[in-house]
Design a protein around this motif. Structure first.
Motif, PDB file in Angstrom:
ATOM      1  N   MET A 132       0.773  -1.117   0.079  1.00  0.00           N
ATOM      2  CA  MET A 132       0.065  -0.123   0.015  1.00  0.00           C
ATOM      3  C   MET A 132       0.764   1.208   0.029  1.00  0.00           C
ATOM      4  O   MET A 132       1.703   1.423   0.786  1.00  0.00           O
ATOM      5  N   MET A 133       0.579   2.181  -0.873  1.00  0.00           N
ATOM      6  CA  MET A 133       1.404   3.412  -0.882  1.00  0.00           C
ATOM      7  C   MET A 133       0.819   4.288   0.015  1.00  0.00           C
ATOM      8  O   MET A 133      -0.138   4.362   0.629  1.00  0.00           O
ATOM      9  N   SER A 134       1.979   4.760   1.029  1.00  0.00           N
ATOM     10  CA  SER A 134       1.725   5.774   1.822  1.00  0.00           C
ATOM     11  C   SER A 134       1.964   7.161   1.258  1.00  0.00           C
ATOM     12  O   SER A 134       2.539   7.383   0.152  1.00  0.00           O
ATOM     13  N   LYS A 135       1.394   8.283   2.213  1.00  0.00           N
ATOM     14  CA  LYS A 135       1.755   9.664   1.660  1.00  0.00           C
ATOM     15  C   LYS A 135       2.748  10.147   2.266  1.00  0.00           C
ATOM     16  O   LYS A 135       3.438  11.292   2.292  1.00  0.00           O
ATOM     17  N   HIS A 136       3.638   9.277   3.123  1.00  0.00           N
ATOM     18  CA  HIS A 136       5.070   9.615   4.028  1.00  0.00           C
ATOM     19  C   HIS A 136       6.061   8.904   3.046  1.00  0.00           C
ATOM     20  O   HIS A 136       6.279   7.885   2.871  1.00  0.00           O
ATOM     21  N   PHE A 137       7.109   9.809   2.864  1.00  0.00           N
ATOM     22  CA  PHE A 137       8.504   9.517   2.024  1.00  0.00           C
ATOM     23  C   PHE A 137       9.191   8.520   2.866  1.00  0.00           C
ATOM     24  O   PHE A 137       9.419   7.307   2.264  1.00  0.00           O
ATOM     25  N   GLU A 138       9.255   8.428   3.996  1.00  0.00           N
ATOM     26  CA  GLU A 138       9.900   7.422   4.719  1.00  0.00           C
ATOM     27  C   GLU A 138       9.346   6.120   4.647  1.00  0.00           C
ATOM     28  O   GLU A 138       9.868   4.968   4.397  1.00  0.00           O
ATOM     29  N   THR A 139       8.096   5.899   4.875  1.00  0.00           N
ATOM     30  CA  THR A 139       7.183   4.582   4.613  1.00  0.00           C
ATOM     31  C   THR A 139       7.754   4.011   3.321  1.00  0.00           C
ATOM     32  O   THR A 139       7.722   2.869   3.248  1.00  0.00           O
ATOM     33  N   ASN A 140       7.330   4.766   2.223  1.00  0.00           N
ATOM     34  CA  ASN A 140       7.444   4.182   0.836  1.00  0.00           C
ATOM     35  C   ASN A 140       8.859   3.685   0.595  1.00  0.00           C
ATOM     36  O   ASN A 140       9.097   2.746  -0.027  1.00  0.00           O
ATOM     37  N   SER A 141      10.040   4.568   1.132  1.00  0.00           N
ATOM     38  CA  SER A 141      10.896   4.111   0.861  1.00  0.00           C
ATOM     39  C   SER A 141      11.601   2.787   1.425  1.00  0.00           C
ATOM     40  O   SER A 141      12.561   2.263   1.304  1.00  0.00           O
ATOM     41  N   ILE A 142      10.840   2.368   2.454  1.00  0.00           N
ATOM     42  CA  ILE A 142      11.209   1.026   3.187  1.00  0.00           C
ATOM     43  C   ILE A 142      10.257  -0.141   2.986  1.00  0.00           C
ATOM     44  O   ILE A 142      10.694  -1.173   2.409  1.00  0.00           O
ATOM     45  N   ARG A 143       8.810   0.414   2.711  1.00  0.00           N
ATOM     46  CA  ARG A 143       7.991  -0.707   2.447  1.00  0.00           C
ATOM     47  C   ARG A 143       7.578  -1.039   1.008  1.00  0.00           C
ATOM     48  O   ARG A 143       6.917  -2.383   0.730  1.00  0.00           O
ATOM     49  N   ILE A 144       8.096  -0.249  -0.034  1.00  0.00           N
ATOM     50  CA  ILE A 144       7.850  -0.670  -1.353  1.00  0.00           C
ATOM     51  C   ILE A 144       8.939  -1.849  -1.533  1.00  0.00           C
ATOM     52  O   ILE A 144      10.049  -1.479  -1.339  1.00  0.00           O
ATOM     53  N   ASN A 145       8.395  -2.933  -2.187  1.00  0.00           N
ATOM     54  CA  ASN A 145       9.399  -4.057  -2.595  1.00  0.00           C
ATOM     55  C   ASN A 145       8.782  -5.154  -3.476  1.00  0.00           C
ATOM     56  O   ASN A 145       7.545  -4.830  -3.780  1.00  0.00           O
ATOM     57  N   PRO A 146       9.556  -5.713  -4.138  1.00  0.00           N
ATOM     58  CA  PRO A 146       9.249  -6.540  -5.366  1.00  0.00           C
ATOM     59  C   PRO A 146       8.194  -7.759  -4.759  1.00  0.00           C
ATOM     60  O   PRO A 146       7.859  -8.515  -5.880  1.00  0.00           O
ATOM     61  N   GLY A 147       8.016  -8.089  -3.549  1.00  0.00           N
ATOM     62  CA  GLY A 147       7.227  -9.140  -3.039  1.00  0.00           C
ATOM     63  C   GLY A 147       8.465 -10.067  -2.821  1.00  0.00           C
ATOM     64  O   GLY A 147       9.326 -10.285  -3.225  1.00  0.00           O
TER      65      GLY A 147
END
Length: 391
Positions: free
Chosen positions: A1-16
């Motif tokens: 899930m995409m977040s509005k926060h830079f820090e969260t996206n930089s950590i939690r976006i991943n290829p699965g």
């Protein structure tokens, strides 16, 4: 899930996860990918279905990195390249052709200057420089064949800033594609696409890596333009390695916290040396004495990790100062966890003529300091002792 926060996206976006259920992203060290049958192969090559084909085209690690950077920059699509200069080259060569003209800010990285003045003219692509201090007259530099506005803000090494809001409006008014080198600021501090940039480029070798380990570059932007860039890079081959993409994607997880420290320390150091009798000038975007301080405050979250010092005396004293440093590294890189000093006039910008260097504020006594993650007091003390020794 995409977040509005830079820090969260930089950590939690991943290829699965793979079937091994790893917590940290896996590394896909493979040159190609297999298909279940001939029809799947045909459909994938025909872009009728998504899927990896060949790591020169795409790889789960590079896709992971691109997705994180697109989220950070607010862009629709991207491509990862083997180096920052491959990104600078690709952002221009993929879009422009013979007879086209580029308007560029005069203050550019040395290798970008070489592209504009020595490489692209061979292909009939010409360029004109505009002075940052005279942007009100840039409309006079527009030619009938001008297709692109290429800028770097903050600039390397002079830390000159261009108002991105103005640049976006100027480019739109003249029907130009706006390309912004966002390397010094990083997407944590500044997002040019929000101000109208069509393409944003990065040398990921710098702050995105942050530890001086790997090379990498990125081109990010509008989906329609990125189709042209992706076609160009697929068939010219400046692909990033899966391992380097994995390193850079992992580095994104700490970019925000690292940039906070870089910026806090750089401001403290800049403020300290404004009062030093051995320094004739200190330049840092978040110092009130910076000529574009208001612009920096408007478009940057913090002032970045780079500052410049202009020393009292001549080049002999400057070289003595550099040689007297005990902790700070002497190298041409920047954005490292270790503080770095560079003498642009004799290294990164040495291929420019003396006149060209003077036009962008690079003199023989100017040094660029990339402030690392050491304690700022230790960085200050190293510079102080080198100034004393070099008197």
């Amino acid at each position: 899930m995409m977040s509005k926060h830079f820090e969260t996206n930089s950590i939690r976006i991943n290829p699965g996860k793979s079937n091994q259920k790893e917590h940290s992203s896996a590394i896909y060290l493979t040159s190609s990918f297999t298909f279940e049958n001939a029809e799947e192969a045909r459909a994938t090559f025909a872009d009728e279905q998504e899927g990896n084909i060949y790591s020169r085209y795409a790889n789960p690690n590079s896709s992971d990195l691109i997705e994180k950077l697109c989220a950070a920059e607010g862009t629709e699509a991207g491509i990862a390249t083997a180096s920052g200069m491959a990104a600078m080259f690709g952002s221009i060569a993929s879009i422009l052709g013979q007879g086209d003209h580029i308007l560029a800010s005069r203050s550019l990285f040395g290798s970008t200057h070489q592209l504009l003045t020595r490489v692209f003219p061979k292909w009939g692509i010409t360029s004109t420089y505009g002075d940052i201090a005279d942007v009100k007259n840039w409309d006079k530099l527009i030619q009938p064949n001008t297709k692109m506005l290429f800028i770097e803000t903050p600039s390397n090494p002079g830390l000159e800033l261009i108002d991105l809001e103005w640049a976006g409006k100027f480019a739109k008014a003249h029907g130009l594609l706006l390309v912004v080198d966002n390397c010094f600021a990083t997407p944590y501090l500044q997002q040019p696409a929000k101000w109208g940039a069509d393409l944003v480029t990065h040398s990921a070798t710098k702050y995105i890596d942050g530890q001086g380990r790997v090379l990498g570059g990125l081109i990010l932007g509008r989906k329609d333009l990125m189709k042209e860039v992706q076609f160009f890079t697929r068939h010219t081959g400046p692909a990033i390695s899966p391992f380097n993409a994995w390193v850079l994607s992992k580095s994104m997880e700490t970019l925000a916290v690292r940039m906070d420290r870089h910026c806090d320390s750089a401001l403290k150091i800049a403020e300290h040396f404004e009062k030093n009798e051995n320094i004739t000038a200190v330049k840092y975007p978040f110092l009130p004495s910076h000529p574009q301080f208001e612009i920096a405050q408007k478009q940057m979250k913090l002032g970045g990790g780079i500052l410049t010092l202009t020393l009292e005396g001549g080049i002999t004293r400057t070289k003595k100062f550099i040689d007297a440093l005990k902790m700070i590294s002497l190298t041409a890189n920047l954005g490292d966890s270790r503080s770095i000093i560079t003498h642009p006039a004799t290294t990164t910008h040495s291929k420019l003529s003396a006149e060209e260097r003077n036009q962008v504020g690079i003199n023989d006594t100017l040094v660029r300091v990339s402030v690392g993650l050491e304690h700022p007091d230790d960085i200050i003390e190293d510079i102080e002792q080198a100034l004393r020794v070099s008197k």
